[in-house]
Motif scaffolding. Structure first.
Motif, PDB file in Angstrom:
ATOM      1  N   ILE A  24      21.611 -23.895   8.399  1.00  0.00           N
ATOM      2  CA  ILE A  24      20.927 -22.686   7.949  1.00  0.00           C
ATOM      3  C   ILE A  24      21.964 -21.612   7.631  1.00  0.00           C
ATOM      4  O   ILE A  24      22.936 -21.446   8.363  1.00  0.00           O
ATOM      5  CB  ILE A  24      19.953 -22.181   9.028  1.00  0.00           C
ATOM      6  CG1 ILE A  24      18.864 -23.237   9.297  1.00  0.00           C
ATOM      7  CG2 ILE A  24      19.319 -20.850   8.638  1.00  0.00           C
ATOM      8  CD1 ILE A  24      17.986 -22.909  10.496  1.00  0.00           C
ATOM      9  N   ASN A  25      21.763 -20.909   6.513  1.00  0.00           N
ATOM     10  CA  ASN A  25      22.611 -19.775   6.149  1.00  0.00           C
ATOM     11  C   ASN A  25      24.033 -20.199   5.801  1.00  0.00           C
ATOM     12  O   ASN A  25      24.997 -19.480   6.047  1.00  0.00           O
ATOM     13  CB  ASN A  25      22.633 -18.736   7.286  1.00  0.00           C
ATOM     14  CG  ASN A  25      23.101 -17.366   6.846  1.00  0.00           C
ATOM     15  OD1 ASN A  25      22.887 -16.957   5.705  1.00  0.00           O
ATOM     16  ND2 ASN A  25      23.754 -16.656   7.733  1.00  0.00           N
ATOM     17  N   GLY A  26      24.160 -21.365   5.181  1.00  0.00           N
ATOM     18  CA  GLY A  26      25.485 -21.865   4.832  1.00  0.00           C
ATOM     19  C   GLY A  26      26.219 -21.007   3.823  1.00  0.00           C
ATOM     20  O   GLY A  26      27.453 -21.068   3.732  1.00  0.00           O
ATOM     21  N   ALA A  27      25.478 -20.197   3.046  1.00  0.00           N
ATOM     22  CA  ALA A  27      26.110 -19.301   2.073  1.00  0.00           C
ATOM     23  C   ALA A  27      26.370 -17.918   2.661  1.00  0.00           C
ATOM     24  O   ALA A  27      26.778 -17.004   1.946  1.00  0.00           O
ATOM     25  CB  ALA A  27      25.247 -19.179   0.824  1.00  0.00           C
ATOM     26  N   MET A  28      26.119 -17.759   3.955  1.00  0.00           N
ATOM     27  CA  MET A  28      26.407 -16.520   4.693  1.00  0.00           C
ATOM     28  C   MET A  28      25.683 -15.313   4.092  1.00  0.00           C
ATOM     29  O   MET A  28      26.193 -14.199   4.071  1.00  0.00           O
ATOM     30  CB  MET A  28      27.921 -16.256   4.750  1.00  0.00           C
ATOM     31  CG  MET A  28      28.749 -17.463   5.113  1.00  0.00           C
ATOM     32  SD  MET A  28      28.306 -18.165   6.726  1.00  0.00           S
ATOM     33  CE  MET A  28      29.121 -19.769   6.647  1.00  0.00           C
TER      34      MET A  28
END
Length: 343
Positions: A24-28
């Protein structure tokens, strides 16, 4: 090569076409806590869902932030910057950045069977230290681990990396809302943590934690202002990486809020002395478990209350809390709520 062949090469070889990324939220994109400075202990800081693991540090202090420095196609990255360097790395000292995955989201991996699925991690990484770094997975219920490495070839340059992990035919991941397994990036590892081969699944021992991680990479921890950054982090079923699965911000935020969310409720009313003043909050999404809830009254009204706000009822959907008024009057009470159900 034909366009059809190129397209086929970019499609997953196993699993679904959508919702491929187990992380989750790998692209920050989401950072509800905001940037954190003067960090010396493990915990959740900066971009949501990414956890800092620390053991044995003495002097080391770090800043973790969301920065706009990112490769093409991304707007943000997770940045770790050493502000006070560690004098030396002891035998059992480590620093890692990891994301823990909820167990019930991993049932399709078929661990513990002959059809256990391979996993491929892909990510963009940048560091001021050019060296070989460790990356590994740890499985909680089975107490098992597997690891690999990637190399920063040029300092201060964004580089794309992929690592594939075998399926664990001997593993166990319970079907519940607890800790399933995590993907971890090793930032520093002492000599006792790099002694045992970890290139195939097996029972965890301390010597496997940093296997393959070079002593040169430890300079991120022992060098003032050294940096390590990552974004575009994806973990998917199959033996190959596919293009990063970008998703709408609101979708990522909702996924993050299952584990941590900020809420802002306010109210106003006339109360008598020693009367309870209640505040009710409904979580924006159902949380993983009944979270730890912290309520804070606006500082201008601190003298009008007895003690701190208390939580009376709390579950995965919401909470009811209250405080006690010291005197009758017209109260303007403002609350900042923090609810945390991290793994």
């Amino acid at each position: 090569m034909s366009n059809a062949r190129k397209l086929a090469d970019n499609l997953p070889s196993e699993g679904q076409l959508g919702n491929r990324n187990l992380l989750i939220n790998g692209a920050m994109q989401v950072s509800q806590r905001g940037d954190s400075t003067s960090i010396s202990t493990q915990g959740y800081y900066g971009p949501d869902r990414f956890n800092l693991g620390v053991n044995g540090r003495d002097q080391w202090v770090v800043t973790i932030s969301t920065t706009s420095d990112a490769p093409d196609g991304y707007s943000n990255s997770y940045k770790l910057q050493t502000t006070t360097a560690e004098t030396s790395i002891t035998d059992t000292e480590y620093v890692m950045v990891r994301q823990i995955i909820e167990a019930q989201n991993l049932q399709h991996l078929n661990y513990g069977t002959s059809s256990a699925k391979q996993l491929t991690a892909s990510f963009w990484v940048k560091s001021s230290i050019a060296a070989t770094f460790g990356v590994f997975m740890y499985q909680y219920d089975g107490g098992r681990t597997i690891g690999s490495t990637y190399t920063i070839n040029s300092a201060n340059t964004w580089e794309y990396k992929t690592v594939t992990f075998a399926g664990d035919t001997g593993g166990t991941i319970n079907d519940d809302n607890g800790q399933g397994q995590y993907l971890a990036f090793t930032i520093a590892a002492g000599s006792n943590l790099t002694t045992t081969d970890n290139t195939s699944w097996g029972a965890y021992t301390a010597g496997k934690l940093g296997y393959g991680h070079s002593t040169g990479a430890n300079a991120v921890m022992t060098t003032t202002n050294a940096t390590w950054q990552v974004t575009g982090v994806q973990l998917e079923v199959g033996p190959q990486s596919t293009p990063f699965e970008h998703e709408p911000y609101g979708e990522t935020l909702s996924k993050c809020q299952r584990y941590y969310q900020l809420s802002h409720a306010n109210g106003q009313g006339y109360v008598n002395a020693n009367q309870h003043v209640g505040v009710r909050g409904t979580y924006r999404t159902e949380m993983r478990a009944a979270p730890t809830v912290t309520l804070t009254l606006n500082s201008s009204n601190q003298n009008n209350m007895s003690g701190s706000p208390s939580i009376h009822i709390n579950n995965t959907h919401g909470y009811y809390g209250y405080f006690t008024a010291n005197a009758a009057g017209n109260y303007y009470y403002y609350y900042d709520g923090v609810s945390e159900a991290e793994l």
